[in-house]
Design a protein around this motif. Structure first.
Motif, PDB file in Angstrom:
ATOM      1  N   LEU A  95      -9.782 -39.259 -38.827  1.00  0.00           N
ATOM      2  CA  LEU A  95      -9.457 -40.681 -39.031  1.00  0.00           C
ATOM      3  C   LEU A  95      -8.222 -40.794 -39.563  1.00  0.00           C
ATOM      4  O   LEU A  95      -7.581 -41.797 -39.413  1.00  0.00           O
ATOM      5  CB  LEU A  95     -10.676 -41.372 -39.713  1.00  0.00           C
ATOM      6  CG  LEU A  95     -12.032 -41.563 -39.135  1.00  0.00           C
ATOM      7  CD1 LEU A  95     -13.054 -42.336 -39.951  1.00  0.00           C
ATOM      8  CD2 LEU A  95     -11.773 -42.299 -37.765  1.00  0.00           C
ATOM      9  N   CYS A 144      -9.140 -43.406 -42.729  1.00  0.00           N
ATOM     10  CA  CYS A 144     -10.097 -44.264 -42.656  1.00  0.00           C
ATOM     11  C   CYS A 144     -11.004 -43.412 -43.237  1.00  0.00           C
ATOM     12  O   CYS A 144     -11.391 -42.849 -42.836  1.00  0.00           O
ATOM     13  CB  CYS A 144      -9.946 -45.021 -41.359  1.00  0.00           C
ATOM     14  SG  CYS A 144      -8.691 -46.237 -41.313  1.00  0.00           S
ATOM     15  N   GLY A 168      -6.241 -46.699 -35.520  1.00  0.00           N
ATOM     16  CA  GLY A 168      -7.045 -47.311 -34.529  1.00  0.00           C
ATOM     17  C   GLY A 168      -6.851 -48.926 -34.599  1.00  0.00           C
ATOM     18  O   GLY A 168      -7.118 -49.387 -33.444  1.00  0.00           O
ATOM     19  N   GLU A 169      -6.846 -49.689 -35.759  1.00  0.00           N
ATOM     20  CA  GLU A 169      -6.653 -50.937 -35.691  1.00  0.00           C
ATOM     21  C   GLU A 169      -5.587 -51.270 -34.961  1.00  0.00           C
ATOM     22  O   GLU A 169      -5.653 -52.525 -34.245  1.00  0.00           O
ATOM     23  CB  GLU A 169      -6.270 -51.448 -37.227  1.00  0.00           C
ATOM     24  CG  GLU A 169      -7.443 -51.269 -38.128  1.00  0.00           C
ATOM     25  CD  GLU A 169      -7.672 -49.852 -38.691  1.00  0.00           C
ATOM     26  OE1 GLU A 169      -8.777 -49.982 -39.585  1.00  0.00           O
ATOM     27  OE2 GLU A 169      -7.090 -49.006 -38.378  1.00  0.00           O
ATOM     28  N   TYR A 225     -11.285 -55.476 -33.578  1.00  0.00           N
ATOM     29  CA  TYR A 225     -11.377 -55.560 -35.077  1.00  0.00           C
ATOM     30  C   TYR A 225     -11.567 -57.094 -35.650  1.00  0.00           C
ATOM     31  O   TYR A 225     -12.310 -57.234 -36.706  1.00  0.00           O
ATOM     32  CB  TYR A 225     -10.392 -54.969 -35.870  1.00  0.00           C
ATOM     33  CG  TYR A 225     -10.500 -53.400 -35.789  1.00  0.00           C
ATOM     34  CD1 TYR A 225     -10.998 -52.515 -36.824  1.00  0.00           C
ATOM     35  CD2 TYR A 225      -9.581 -52.580 -34.818  1.00  0.00           C
ATOM     36  CE1 TYR A 225     -11.096 -51.214 -36.503  1.00  0.00           C
ATOM     37  CE2 TYR A 225      -9.726 -51.265 -34.401  1.00  0.00           C
ATOM     38  CZ  TYR A 225     -10.434 -50.497 -35.592  1.00  0.00           C
ATOM     39  OH  TYR A 225     -10.523 -49.345 -35.381  1.00  0.00           O
ATOM     40  N   TYR A 264     -16.408 -50.540 -32.074  1.00  0.00           N
ATOM     41  CA  TYR A 264     -16.663 -49.319 -31.224  1.00  0.00           C
ATOM     42  C   TYR A 264     -18.090 -49.592 -30.443  1.00  0.00           C
ATOM     43  O   TYR A 264     -18.167 -48.787 -29.458  1.00  0.00           O
ATOM     44  CB  TYR A 264     -16.572 -48.040 -31.938  1.00  0.00           C
ATOM     45  CG  TYR A 264     -15.726 -48.086 -33.021  1.00  0.00           C
ATOM     46  CD1 TYR A 264     -14.139 -48.144 -32.815  1.00  0.00           C
ATOM     47  CD2 TYR A 264     -15.955 -47.704 -34.403  1.00  0.00           C
ATOM     48  CE1 TYR A 264     -13.430 -48.209 -33.948  1.00  0.00           C
ATOM     49  CE2 TYR A 264     -15.184 -47.679 -35.431  1.00  0.00           C
ATOM     50  CZ  TYR A 264     -13.674 -47.763 -35.194  1.00  0.00           C
ATOM     51  OH  TYR A 264     -12.633 -47.864 -36.270  1.00  0.00           O
ATOM     52  N   SER A 302     -17.747 -43.392 -37.712  1.00  0.00           N
ATOM     53  CA  SER A 302     -16.562 -43.298 -37.822  1.00  0.00           C
ATOM     54  C   SER A 302     -15.914 -42.240 -36.743  1.00  0.00           C
ATOM     55  O   SER A 302     -14.599 -42.060 -36.506  1.00  0.00           O
ATOM     56  CB  SER A 302     -16.301 -42.546 -39.233  1.00  0.00           C
ATOM     57  OG  SER A 302     -17.051 -41.455 -39.384  1.00  0.00           O
ATOM     58  N   LYS A 307     -13.534 -43.734 -34.027  1.00  0.00           N
ATOM     59  CA  LYS A 307     -12.269 -44.388 -34.135  1.00  0.00           C
ATOM     60  C   LYS A 307     -11.254 -43.545 -33.455  1.00  0.00           C
ATOM     61  O   LYS A 307     -10.463 -44.174 -32.668  1.00  0.00           O
ATOM     62  CB  LYS A 307     -11.982 -44.708 -35.545  1.00  0.00           C
ATOM     63  CG  LYS A 307     -10.701 -45.473 -35.840  1.00  0.00           C
ATOM     64  CD  LYS A 307     -10.474 -45.586 -37.556  1.00  0.00           C
ATOM     65  CE  LYS A 307      -9.256 -46.635 -37.599  1.00  0.00           C
ATOM     66  NZ  LYS A 307      -8.978 -46.930 -39.035  1.00  0.00           N
ATOM     67  N   GLU A 319      -8.235 -44.333 -30.652  1.00  0.00           N
ATOM     68  CA  GLU A 319      -6.830 -44.009 -30.970  1.00  0.00           C
ATOM     69  C   GLU A 319      -6.510 -43.037 -29.730  1.00  0.00           C
ATOM     70  O   GLU A 319      -5.130 -42.996 -29.283  1.00  0.00           O
ATOM     71  CB  GLU A 319      -6.740 -43.490 -32.116  1.00  0.00           C
ATOM     72  CG  GLU A 319      -6.909 -44.040 -33.357  1.00  0.00           C
ATOM     73  CD  GLU A 319      -7.146 -43.303 -34.727  1.00  0.00           C
ATOM     74  OE1 GLU A 319      -7.173 -43.987 -35.600  1.00  0.00           O
ATOM     75  OE2 GLU A 319      -7.496 -42.078 -34.613  1.00  0.00           O
TER      76      GLU A 319
END
Length: 454
Positions: free
Chosen positions: A17, A20, A217-218, A225, A232, A414, A417, A421
């Motif tokens: 991540l 994150c 990823g945001e 988000y 996800y 998690s 994510k 990406e």
């Protein structure tokens, strides 16, 4: 060994991540968790020492020590040891060490988390203590008190110690040069694109791009988000990557790169290892979507020398139909380990961390705070660099809300994510269609989900 394996896999997922597992906790562990949650343990008679695990560095360590000192004066029977599991401020390494501690059975009293999913994942493994009975005893309604609360199966597993509201930071010089007003609540991503085009100027090394998107990823789908219960997963724990918002945001990213040339190419961002903070504060990009932690970066003129003032705007929304105030509202959380020998004392300190206002390190997780006191603390004397009015209007609007639903989260959230990406990366670098990128993400996510159901 099975538990150790799950936690080690989790550590690997977290490392993917960049700041994150679904392995269900055993029935015995679940029963133990439920049994322990039925009655909060009483405070010990004599003085006790609890440990507070975090990844703080520099001045933050001194601030934590001051908070601890203030707490101990009010609670002389509780001594708190400030423990940095890592000395480089890297939360990824912190989580690895924390998970290894949990796997080895080492007692964990109080620990920080930087993301709500990280809390619920460990709660699902039976690592954390449910807080409902402690809160009930203190008559605390978390939904009324905090912006966001990590929950699993209806139980509370963490308290919000700081909130991170996503916003847009804008170079005021670039904004004024383009003769544009400061955006307000309700502006859209189409507006954002238009602003970026108008604030792009220059060529070559002297070019200032209108905006910058980082690699987290945001930035792959900011609408997900902000406007989906989970970025996800659906409620039934199937991938949400087929949602129309992914197609729309992917197309926006490509259009701003290729057609408008108002943001740097994704390949250049990856190849140059470019960061959001340096690109904005060095004047290479006129605006960046980010969170309120950027305020501390703006004030650090030793690391980022600059003279322009930053103004702030709420995050754009996908359309005018989105309710005003909807945003990506994350935060920092503090939890109590299931293995702690002093759960009541740990709870008292965790609660104090979230409620105290003597040492304000960041935007509090509490809904009702003295905003003038908070603004004075986080801005300090740098009103030459920070536009106080636009920042206050962005951070403290009464309409701010998150539609994120922690109940959607799982023990392996998690791990998904990087799927997002990688999906954006393939879309931009391999020139995929949005539909092909979405299919790729759904297939990859389903593999992870099936693996964790075994």
């Amino acid at each position: 060994m099975k538990v150790l394996k799950v936690l080690l896999v989790s550590g690997l997922a977290v490392s993917m991540l960049a700041a994150c597992g679904k392995q269900e906790a055993s029935q015995t562990a679940s029963e133990a968790t439920n049994a322990a949650a039925t009655k909060a343990p009483a405070t010990s008679n004599g003085p006790v020492t609890i440990k507070y695990y975090n990844w703080a560095t520099g001045p933050s360590i001194d601030q934590i020590n001051q908070i601890i000192s203030n707490f101990e004066k009010k609670n002389p029977n509780i001594h708190v040891e400030n423990v940095q599991l890592v000395n480089n401020g890297n939360s990824v390494e912190f989580y690895k060490k924390l998970d290894l501690m949990a796997a080895s059975g080492e007692p964990i009293d109080v620990t920080d988390f930087s993301n709500v999913d990280f809390v619920t994942e460990r709660a699902a493994r039976g690592v954390l203590e449910p807080l409902d009975d402690y809160l009930k005893k203190d008559s605390i309604n978390v939904d009324q008190t905090y912006y966001m609360t990590p929950k699993l199966d209806g139980k509370v597993y963490g308290l919000e110690s700081s909130s991170q509201l996503w916003l847009v930071a804008i170079n005021k010089d670039a904004l004024d040069a383009a003769k544009l007003p400061v955006p307000t609540w309700g502006w859209t991503w189409d507006d954002f694109r238009d602003y970026a085009k108008k604030m792009t100027k220059g060529t070559g090394d002297a070019k200032q791009y209108g905006a910058f998107f980082f690699t987290w990823g945001e930035y792959a789908n900011m609408s997900a988000y902000m406007e989906l219960p989970h970025p996800y997963l659906k409620k039934d724990q199937t991938p949400v990557f087929g949602d129309e918002s992914f197609k729309n945001f992917f197309n926006l990213r490509r259009a701003m790169e290729k057609d408008d040339q108002s943001v740097k190419l994704y390949s250049d961002v990856i190849g140059g290892k470019l960061r959001y903070d340096s690109e904005f504060l060095n004047g290479k990009a006129a605006m960046i979507p980010t969170a309120n932690f950027v305020v501390n970066l703006i004030k650090d003129t030793t690391k980022f020398p600059h003279t322009f003032k930053t103004v702030f705007a709420p995050m754009p929304v996908s359309s005018k139909n989105v309710e005003v105030g909807t945003s990506n509202l994350g935060g920092g959380f503090v939890s109590i380990g299931k293995s702690s020998k002093y759960k009541q004392e740990s709870y008292e300190f965790a609660k104090y961390l979230t409620e105290q206002m003597d040492v304000i390190r960041d935007l509090p997780g509490l809904k009702n705070v003295d905003k003038d006191k908070v603004m004075k603390a986080i801005v300090g004397d740098r009103t030459d660099l920070i536009d106080v009015d636009s920042l206050s209007a962005t951070l403290f609007d009464k309409r701010i809300k998150s539609i994120y639903d922690p109940s959607y989260s799982t023990a392996y959230s998690s791990q998904l994510k990087p799927v997002l990406e990688n999906g954006l990366s393939a879309f931009l670098l391999d020139n995929l269609t949005p539909e092909d990128a979405q299919k790729k993400m759904i297939d990859e996510a389903n593999k992870i989900i099936q693996q964790n159901k075994k």
